[in-house]
Structure formats: C-alpha cells, structure tokens
Design an enzyme around this catalytic site. Sequence first.
Site, mmCIF file in Angstrom:
data_model
loop_
_atom_site.group_PDB
_atom_site.id
_atom_site.type_symbol
_atom_site.label_atom_id
_atom_site.label_comp_id
_atom_site.label_asym_id
_atom_site.label_seq_id
_atom_site.Cartn_x
_atom_site.Cartn_y
_atom_site.Cartn_z
ATOM 1 N N LYS A 48 0.906 -1.096 -0.026
ATOM 2 C CA LYS A 48 0.129 0.017 0.018
ATOM 3 C C LYS A 48 0.851 1.308 0.052
ATOM 4 O O LYS A 48 0.482 2.388 -0.963
ATOM 5 C CB LYS A 48 -0.989 -0.045 1.178
ATOM 6 C CG LYS A 48 -1.841 -1.093 1.453
ATOM 7 C CD LYS A 48 -2.772 -1.076 2.476
ATOM 8 C CE LYS A 48 -2.210 -1.298 3.749
ATOM 9 N NZ LYS A 48 -1.174 -2.544 3.971
ATOM 10 N N THR A 49 1.939 1.445 0.950
ATOM 11 C CA THR A 49 2.898 2.642 1.103
ATOM 12 C C THR A 49 3.558 2.691 -0.403
ATOM 13 O O THR A 49 3.653 3.661 -0.800
ATOM 14 C CB THR A 49 3.693 2.207 2.219
ATOM 15 O OG1 THR A 49 2.793 2.169 3.347
ATOM 16 C CG2 THR A 49 4.596 3.575 2.433
ATOM 17 N N ASP A 237 -1.704 7.647 3.995
ATOM 18 C CA ASP A 237 -1.349 6.396 4.227
ATOM 19 C C ASP A 237 -1.844 6.149 5.567
ATOM 20 O O ASP A 237 -2.274 6.939 6.245
ATOM 21 C CB ASP A 237 0.145 6.232 4.369
ATOM 22 C CG ASP A 237 0.717 4.717 4.246
ATOM 23 O OD1 ASP A 237 -0.170 3.939 4.081
ATOM 24 O OD2 ASP A 237 1.818 4.517 4.314
ATOM 25 N N GLU A 238 -2.230 4.912 6.040
ATOM 26 C CA GLU A 238 -2.648 4.272 7.146
ATOM 27 C C GLU A 238 -3.822 5.145 7.461
ATOM 28 O O GLU A 238 -4.253 5.491 8.555
ATOM 29 C CB GLU A 238 -1.602 4.751 8.332
ATOM 30 C CG GLU A 238 -0.232 4.156 8.245
ATOM 31 C CD GLU A 238 -0.108 2.831 8.781
ATOM 32 O OE1 GLU A 238 -0.991 2.177 9.224
ATOM 33 O OE2 GLU A 238 1.137 2.221 8.475
ATOM 34 N N GLN A 268 -5.667 -3.235 10.811
ATOM 35 C CA GLN A 268 -4.399 -2.679 11.531
ATOM 36 C C GLN A 268 -4.896 -1.516 12.403
ATOM 37 O O GLN A 268 -3.831 -0.383 12.536
ATOM 38 C CB GLN A 268 -3.050 -2.414 10.666
ATOM 39 C CG GLN A 268 -2.556 -3.724 9.941
ATOM 40 C CD GLN A 268 -1.374 -3.063 9.035
ATOM 41 O OE1 GLN A 268 -0.414 -2.809 9.622
ATOM 42 N NE2 GLN A 268 -1.511 -3.399 7.693
ATOM 43 N N ARG A 615 5.119 -7.054 10.956
ATOM 44 C CA ARG A 615 6.291 -6.278 10.692
ATOM 45 C C ARG A 615 7.421 -7.155 10.049
ATOM 46 O O ARG A 615 8.474 -6.738 9.816
ATOM 47 C CB ARG A 615 6.798 -5.578 11.896
ATOM 48 C CG ARG A 615 5.938 -4.362 12.364
ATOM 49 C CD ARG A 615 5.262 -3.503 11.744
ATOM 50 N NE ARG A 615 4.108 -4.193 11.059
ATOM 51 C CZ ARG A 615 3.606 -3.501 9.997
ATOM 52 N NH1 ARG A 615 4.154 -2.777 9.195
ATOM 53 N NH2 ARG A 615 2.464 -3.994 9.517
HETATM 54 P P1 ATP Z 1 1.666 -2.077 5.998
HETATM 55 O O1 ATP Z 1 0.473 -2.540 5.895
HETATM 56 O O2 ATP Z 1 2.547 -2.763 7.144
HETATM 57 O O3 ATP Z 1 1.734 -0.624 6.055
HETATM 58 P P2 ATP Z 1 2.056 -1.786 3.200
HETATM 59 O O4 ATP Z 1 0.892 -2.460 2.461
HETATM 60 O O5 ATP Z 1 2.141 -0.782 3.203
HETATM 61 O O6 ATP Z 1 2.393 -2.633 4.576
HETATM 62 P P3 ATP Z 1 4.732 -1.891 1.871
HETATM 63 O O7 ATP Z 1 5.249 -1.135 3.050
HETATM 64 O O8 ATP Z 1 4.256 -0.900 0.799
HETATM 65 O O9 ATP Z 1 3.428 -2.659 2.277
HETATM 66 O O10 ATP Z 1 5.388 -3.114 1.039
HETATM 67 C C1 ATP Z 1 5.699 -4.236 1.936
HETATM 68 C C2 ATP Z 1 7.142 -4.666 1.225
HETATM 69 O O11 ATP Z 1 6.691 -5.371 0.070
HETATM 70 C C3 ATP Z 1 8.171 -3.583 0.874
HETATM 71 O O12 ATP Z 1 9.290 -4.141 1.096
HETATM 72 C C4 ATP Z 1 7.759 -3.240 -0.397
HETATM 73 O O13 ATP Z 1 8.870 -2.736 -1.170
HETATM 74 C C5 ATP Z 1 7.494 -4.747 -1.227
HETATM 75 N N1 ATP Z 1 6.598 -4.555 -2.394
HETATM 76 C C6 ATP Z 1 5.565 -4.274 -2.382
HETATM 77 N N2 ATP Z 1 4.778 -4.554 -3.616
HETATM 78 C C7 ATP Z 1 5.788 -4.984 -4.309
HETATM 79 C C8 ATP Z 1 6.079 -5.326 -5.666
HETATM 80 N N3 ATP Z 1 4.949 -5.400 -6.530
HETATM 81 N N4 ATP Z 1 7.094 -5.948 -6.103
HETATM 82 C C9 ATP Z 1 7.996 -6.127 -5.176
HETATM 83 N N5 ATP Z 1 8.269 -5.697 -4.038
HETATM 84 C C10 ATP Z 1 6.944 -5.206 -3.363
HETATM 85 MG MG MG Z 2 2.356 0.583 4.740
#
Ligand code: ATP
Ligand code: MG
Length: 660
Positions: A48-49, A237-238, A268, A615
């Site tokens: 997402k981030t 975000d969040e 979360q 995490r």
């Molecule tokens: P959270 O809910 O914990 O905030 P999130 O959904 O924001 O998590 P991110 O932190 O954006 O997730 O991504 C998690 C990990 O996966 C990061 O290391 C990110 O670089 C990697 N990632 C996400 N999407 C891809 C993709 N399409 N290809 C490769 N790596 C990815």
């Molecule tokens: Mg995130």
Amino acid sequence: MARSYTLHSTATTPTGLDFSAELNHEQLAAVTSPGGPALVIAGAGSGKTRTLTFRVAWLLEQGIPAGSILLLTFTNKAAREMTGRVHDLLPGRADGLWSGTFHSIGNRILRRHAEAVGFRQGFSIMDREDAEELIATVVTRSGIVSTDKRFPKPGVLADIFSLAVNTGAPVSKILSRKYRYFIPLAEDIERMQIAYEARKKEANAMDFDDLLSKTLELLTLSPEIAEQLQFQHVLVDEYQDTNRLQSELVDRLAARHGNLMVVGDDAQSIYSWRGADCANILQFPATHPGTRVFKIETNYRSVPGVLDLANAAILPNTNQFPKNLAAIRAPHAVKPALVALPTNNLQAAFVAQRVLELVEEGMPLAEIAVLYRAHYHSMEIQMEFTRRGIPFAITSGLRFFEQAHVKDVAAFLKFAANPRDEMAFKRMIRLLPGIGNKSADALWERASEALQGENGFSRLAGFKVPPKAVKPWEQFVLTLTELAPSDAPPPRPDAMIQSALLGVYEDYMKEKFSNFEARREDLETLQTFARQFDTVEDFLSQLALLGGLDAPEQAASDQDRDKITLSSLHQAKGLEWKVVFLVWLTDGMFPSSRSIEDPAGLEEERRLFYVGITRCMDELYLTYPELRLGAGYGEAYQSPSRFLHELPDHLVEQWDVTGS
Ligand code: ATP
Ligand code: MG
C-alpha cells in the site's frame, strides 16, 4: 523593452521509471488511475505504501507540480521514509512536495496564517507536559479544587479535552462515553475547557491537537485561505487510523479537485483510544461517491510461515473486513519460534544472545527489531543490550528532545521567539536560585505586563526578586537581550543555544547534576542539530514535532549508525524488519490488563498483535517469561498471552531453552 523569456517545465521529461515492472496489476491500476476518490484497502505488507509513493512519482511524471501534491502519514519515521522513497524514485523532481505527518502539515499551514485563528506569528507548540501545566494553572485560578477534591487531575482533563477535539464531540458526550463518574462535574469541566482555550491564546501557544483543529478552523473561517490551500492531489497512508478531525481536514484540502487517494487496512486500526474511527475507511466509498476501490491480495513482505501466523492471529476478531492475502515469497528455513523463558531477565538474555548470533551470521543490526506493548517492557532488554555492547535505538519512552535539560534550554529560545509564552518563562526562571512556583507566578504577572507580548527584555531589569536571585536575575535578563536584541536581527538558533548555555544554563547544570558532562554533550548534539535551521521558529517547530506523541526520532547524528530498533508496537506500524522479536507476551502485559474486560478493547489489542507479527519479513520470535522478577513489584507468575493460545500449534516451533 524587456526581453520575454520562458522557463520550461522539466516535469514532463520521461523519468525512465518502469511502473509496470515495479508494480503488480492492482497496484499499477491504482497508481495510474485517473483521479477522483480512490481507496486501496488491503492487508499488511501488500504494498500500500509502495503504491502511494509510486502514485506520487506517477503524478509528477504527468506534470502535476510537486507543490500541489500533499502526502500524509502518521509517524515521523514513516513520513521520512516515504518522502525519501519518492525522492529516490525521481531525484530532484519531488522538491516542493507537501509531505509529512498530519501535525507537521498543520504546523506548516498555521505558521503562515496564525492570525486568522486568533493566534500570532511565532506561536509556541506545547508538548503534553506544558499543556498539563497550563491546565493546572487554569484550574488553580478558577478556585475549583478547593471546593471539590474529586475534580479530575490536569492529565485527565487533557485527555478529555483531547478526545473532544479529535472526535468533534462536546465534553459532555466524552464524559458519558468514557468518564461517567465525572458527569456531575460536566459544567465545571466545560468551563475549564473554555478557560484553557483562552489561556492558550494569551500565551500564544498551541497544543498538539490545535495543530489539527486550528487548521480545520482556519479552513472554515477563511474561504480565501481555504481556496489557496486546495491541493490537486491528496494522498493518505494508514487511513484506518484517522479520527474525525483528520478525515475532515483531508476532505477539506482535497475538496476542490476531489482527488483523494487513501490507503489502509482495517485490521491494523490501533488508535481508537485516541479517537480514531475505523468507519472512516470502511465507509469511505459511501461518504465519497464515485470511489474506485482497489484491493491487493498479494503479500510481498513476509515469508509464508509468518503470514500464516498473522492470518491465524487476527482470525478470532469478529469485526473485520474479509481479505485474502497470499504470500509471494518462498518459505524460510525456520518456522516462527515460540519461546518460554523462566524469567524476564532470561528473556532479555535470550534476545541478546540470539541477536549476537544473528550478527555473527552477517545480519545487520538495522534489520532487527524488538517490539513490545508498553515502553517499560523494554527495560531489562535495554540493560542487557547495554551490558553486552549491542547498540540500540529506542522509539518509545522519553526521547532525546523530551529530556529536562533539552527542554530547559529550548525554553530560552521559545521565550525569545514568543514573549507571551508563560510556560517557557516560568521554566526558565525556576532555574534561578531562590525562585520557586510561587515567585514564578508573581514574576510572570509583572513580566507579562512589562513586556506586553513584545521582546524589549531589558524592561525586566531591576525587578524585585528573592535576595539569592538578584545577581542571577541580572545575568538572566542580559542573556535574554542577547537572544533577542532590539537593534539587530535575531541570532541563528545554534548561536542562541550557545548564549543560553554560557549565560545561565551551564552554571545551573554544574550545580544541579552529577552527570553534568553527559548532559552537556546532549546539548552540544542539540546545537549541532540546530545548525541546519535558519530561523528559531523553524528549529522550535521541528523540535516540538519530533518530541510529540507520534515522534520516534533520534538526533540527526544518530541516524545512520547500525543499531537494533527497540520500539513500541504503536510506533512500529508501517515499518518492516527481517528479524522481529515480540516480547512480554503474557496476559496482562499483552493484551494489557485494562483491555481484557472489554471486548472492543481486546479486539484492538489483537489487531496490535497482528501489526506486530506482520512487521516481520523472515524470522519471528514470540517470547514470554513465566515469572516476573523485578525491583519494586516483587515476583509474580505470568500466564502466556491468550493470543498465543489462539495460534494453531503447527504454525510455530516451540523452543526449549536451557541454561548452560
Ligand atoms: P503495511 O500494511 O504494513 O503498512 P504496506 O501494505 O504498506 O504494509 P509496503 O510497506 O508498501 O506494504 O510493502 C511491503 C514490502 O513489499 C516492501 O518491502 C515493498 O517494497 C515490497 N513490495 C510491495 N509491492 C511490491 C511489488 N509489486 N514488487 C516487489 N516488492 C513489492
Ligand atoms: Mg504501509
């Protein structure tokens, strides 16, 4: 005749970023979506981030000026990482982007428009301690306490006011929801709230909530300013942790263009105790007609073993939005470990020994985190790490900028910048010999009159002060005039720190503290940190925002060294590490004893547990002590957290730890 000359935008030159190679189908759809309201709702670690950062890069590539994009998140650390990622994606092109925490953006807006909401330029930001002190002054002046002994303490009042502001509800409502025993005092409490509001304006000081609520007020009171503050794109975000105030603020800033993209995960949501409302994200499509909804169903962060465990951990919650999350990563060699230790001290020893082994195997410390429910759960581990020379950074508890000596010195700068700042004034003069609370009050009465909010500090000379304080007072006034000379521009922030140290504070420290040297070093760090700011206002804002509730941050010089992270779970959200230790998993600690009785509270704790597990990228350790030893609280048997009982046995590997 003047020559006409056109400056070409560089914004549309191709960046060489290959969006479709970096993102999966759903992420790409969100990143390249045309605009309008958009919601990305997906589980932890699904990118997402990452989607948000690429969205910003995409927008920049489309020629949207950086200055009309607003990117918001919750913690300073997450904000810094996200901004950093955008800058890395498009070097030099993201300058001018509005990016930061809600509070920092509120501050940035209010610095320009304080007058429109009844404050002045150069307002101070009060931390929690200052706010409680001001509330205490208000209560004392009202004479209430002498008539009613059960009147809530300043800390409780601060909580009540804060919840009222953050949820947009009147105090009476907050009392009937959470503080029923104070309902009979509702009128007095409301009176205190009004008096506190007035007093803050007199002191030209805002508390943390004001940075949000006054921004909203500004947008309401002044349509012209609101018009100037319309962003072409707003991204959050969040979003699951926004409260009413924050979601409204976001809506207002995005109102004209309607391009609001929010991302989050209802599983979360961990800030309801601060008024966060999960309905904001769940109802987003209903409250924002025309919303495009994107779901991501792949988890990129965690190995399957960790992800299975996370999914099992959240399962008992009845109140959730169903999500399918599949791991994309290959399985890891070791299963998540469940480790019972005989005592809390041995728990610390276990963590330290495992950390050293991992380091031996080549794992950088920066890839490891120890996470816990409450700051004090980290104490034995801090001691053990110190003993074994393992460098750590803490993102919970008393932070660098919240230490008394740092705040003492900052008070000098605050007062020089804002001579209405009652708290700063009293804090300074209480450092002088012979001046206690009473004389500080009296001196403030006189000083505020003499100065009338202007900084002709020489007018303080010759005040009648207790005999012991006569000489120091002279020196104090001299220092103030040095900090804010009436015939010259104000000195730079680091020079101001120097003056405060030499003029007053060093002598005070020498006399007062046996660890004078260590404190002196902290203040030198502060001075170095101050060098990057041109104005005292910028420096102080930064200081206040870093010290705040959402603010895990070390002094700049600390940042790049290889250290293990110790963090509370609340401060860990959005972040990831290869190895994660979740410690103190006993009933009463996690879930906390307060939440156990309350079903909603317990579900929130369980979401926090889910945040903790998710995490982790590779290696997870769930640990708990069977017996608690410790100074002050004696021995107590612990039972393993009910959250551990809820996990199927086959998902973890039990470790039997024996001493040697
Ligand atoms: P959270 O809910 O914990 O905030 P999130 O959904 O924001 O998590 P991110 O932190 O954006 O997730 O991504 C998690 C990990 O996966 C990061 O290391 C990110 O670089 C990697 N990632 C996400 N999407 C891809 C993709 N399409 N290809 C490769 N790596 C990815
Ligand atoms: Mg995130």
